[in-house]
Design a protein around this motif. Structure first.
Motif, short mmCIF file in Angstrom:
data_model
loop_
_atom_site.label_atom_id
_atom_site.label_comp_id
_atom_site.label_asym_id
_atom_site.label_seq_id
_atom_site.Cartn_x
_atom_site.Cartn_y
_atom_site.Cartn_z
N ASP A 34 0.86 -1.17 0.00
CA ASP A 34 0.00 0.00 0.00
C ASP A 34 0.91 1.24 0.00
OD1 ASP A 34 -1.32 2.24 1.82
OD2 ASP A 34 -2.95 1.10 0.91
N PRO A 35 0.78 2.11 -1.00
CA PRO A 35 1.68 3.27 -1.08
C PRO A 35 1.63 4.19 0.15
CG PRO A 35 0.43 3.01 -3.13
CD PRO A 35 -0.13 2.03 -2.14
N ALA A 36 0.46 4.38 0.73
CA ALA A 36 0.36 5.25 1.91
C ALA A 36 1.06 4.61 3.11
CB ALA A 36 -1.11 5.53 2.24
N GLN A 37 0.91 3.31 3.27
CA GLN A 37 1.60 2.62 4.36
C GLN A 37 3.12 2.69 4.14
OE1 GLN A 37 -0.01 -1.34 4.46
NE2 GLN A 37 -1.95 -0.66 5.36
N GLU A 38 3.54 2.51 2.90
CA GLU A 38 4.98 2.57 2.61
C GLU A 38 5.54 3.96 2.91
OE1 GLU A 38 5.89 1.01 -1.27
OE2 GLU A 38 4.89 -0.89 -0.82
N GLU A 39 4.80 5.00 2.60
CA GLU A 39 5.27 6.36 2.91
C GLU A 39 5.43 6.54 4.42
OE1 GLU A 39 6.86 9.92 2.10
OE2 GLU A 39 6.26 8.46 0.59
N ALA A 40 4.45 6.05 5.18
CA ALA A 40 4.54 6.13 6.64
C ALA A 40 5.73 5.31 7.14
CB ALA A 40 3.24 5.63 7.27
N LEU A 41 5.93 4.15 6.53
CA LEU A 41 7.03 3.28 6.96
C LEU A 41 8.39 3.89 6.67
CD1 LEU A 41 5.42 -0.12 6.17
CD2 LEU A 41 6.55 0.46 8.33
N TRP A 42 8.53 4.68 5.61
CA TRP A 42 9.81 5.35 5.36
C TRP A 42 10.12 6.33 6.49
CZ3 TRP A 42 13.46 3.38 2.84
CH2 TRP A 42 13.22 2.60 1.70
N LYS A 43 9.10 7.04 6.96
CA LYS A 43 9.31 7.95 8.09
C LYS A 43 9.70 7.15 9.34
CE LYS A 43 8.19 11.84 6.13
NZ LYS A 43 9.20 12.84 5.85
N LEU A 44 9.01 6.04 9.57
CA LEU A 44 9.32 5.20 10.72
C LEU A 44 10.68 4.53 10.57
CD1 LEU A 44 5.79 3.71 11.40
CD2 LEU A 44 7.03 5.37 12.82
N GLN A 45 11.06 4.21 9.34
CA GLN A 45 12.38 3.62 9.08
C GLN A 45 13.48 4.61 9.47
OE1 GLN A 45 12.84 0.42 7.92
NE2 GLN A 45 15.05 0.59 8.05
N GLU A 46 13.28 5.87 9.13
CA GLU A 46 14.26 6.91 9.49
C GLU A 46 14.34 7.05 11.01
OE1 GLU A 46 13.11 10.43 7.35
OE2 GLU A 46 13.39 9.45 5.42
N LEU A 47 13.19 7.03 11.68
CA LEU A 47 13.16 7.11 13.14
C LEU A 47 13.83 5.88 13.75
CD1 LEU A 47 12.20 8.56 15.72
CD2 LEU A 47 10.02 7.38 15.44
#
Length: 176
Positions: A34-47
């Motif tokens: 899901d593109p929206a979940q992936e976008e959120a996960l990139w932010k969480l990946q950085e954190l």
């Protein structure tokens, strides 16, 4: 995880972290991409990377303050930042800068809780983390405040107690 400047996110090699867990779940058919979940996960990946790299202090006693991140620039100082600043040693603040957190929002069933759980599941074991519903968290905070009737600044005392208990705090079901 490795991401070179200018590379598309879909071709990035992810080693570990919430994005690695997510990609494995998609690959195994547990969930669909899901593109929206992936976008959120990139932010969480950085954190995740900031917390895992131990840039916030020693894991056995380090403190990671997770503030909300907004799309607008806010130069105001919040009461929480004032409390945390007053509790932290100036030298430690220079050596271990605070890590800004991630605020996720979206409709029911969009995967907010799932991506938060992936973030928590990916954290190294020594990181003291807690996930709770916002309402339960606030009930606990108010109980703690009531338990400190003779303290001059009970908010600072409770904030200090919470900071000693957890390094990463994830609040689910936050209602504005």
């Amino acid at each position: 995880w490795v991401r070179k400047r200018g590379m598309k996110r879909d071709v990035v090699q992810v080693r570990g972290g919430p994005m690695g867990l997510y990609r494995k779940a998609v690959e195994d058919g547990i969930c669909r991409a899901d593109p929206a979940q992936e976008e959120a996960l990139w932010k969480l990946q950085e954190l995740y990377q900031k917390v895992s790299d131990n840039k916030t202090g020693p894991k056995h006693s380090g403190l990671t303050v997770v503030d909300t991140v907004s799309t607008t620039t806010n130069t105001k100082t919040t009461w929480w930042k004032n409390v945390m600043d007053s509790l932290q040693d100036t030298e430690k603040k220079k050596k271990y800068p605070q890590v800004k957190g991630v605020y996720l929002y979206g409709g029911v069933g969009t995967g907010k809780t799932m991506v938060m759980d992936l973030f928590l599941d990916a954290l190294p074991i020594p990181v003291r983390a807690n996930r709770t519903h916002f309402h339960d968290f606030m009930l606990n905070i108010h109980k703690r405040l009531r338990d400190k009737p003779n303290v001059a600044d009970p908010v600072a005392a409770v904030a200090h107690d919470v900071a000693q208990e957890v390094a990463v705090l994830c609040l689910d079901e936050f209602m504005v």
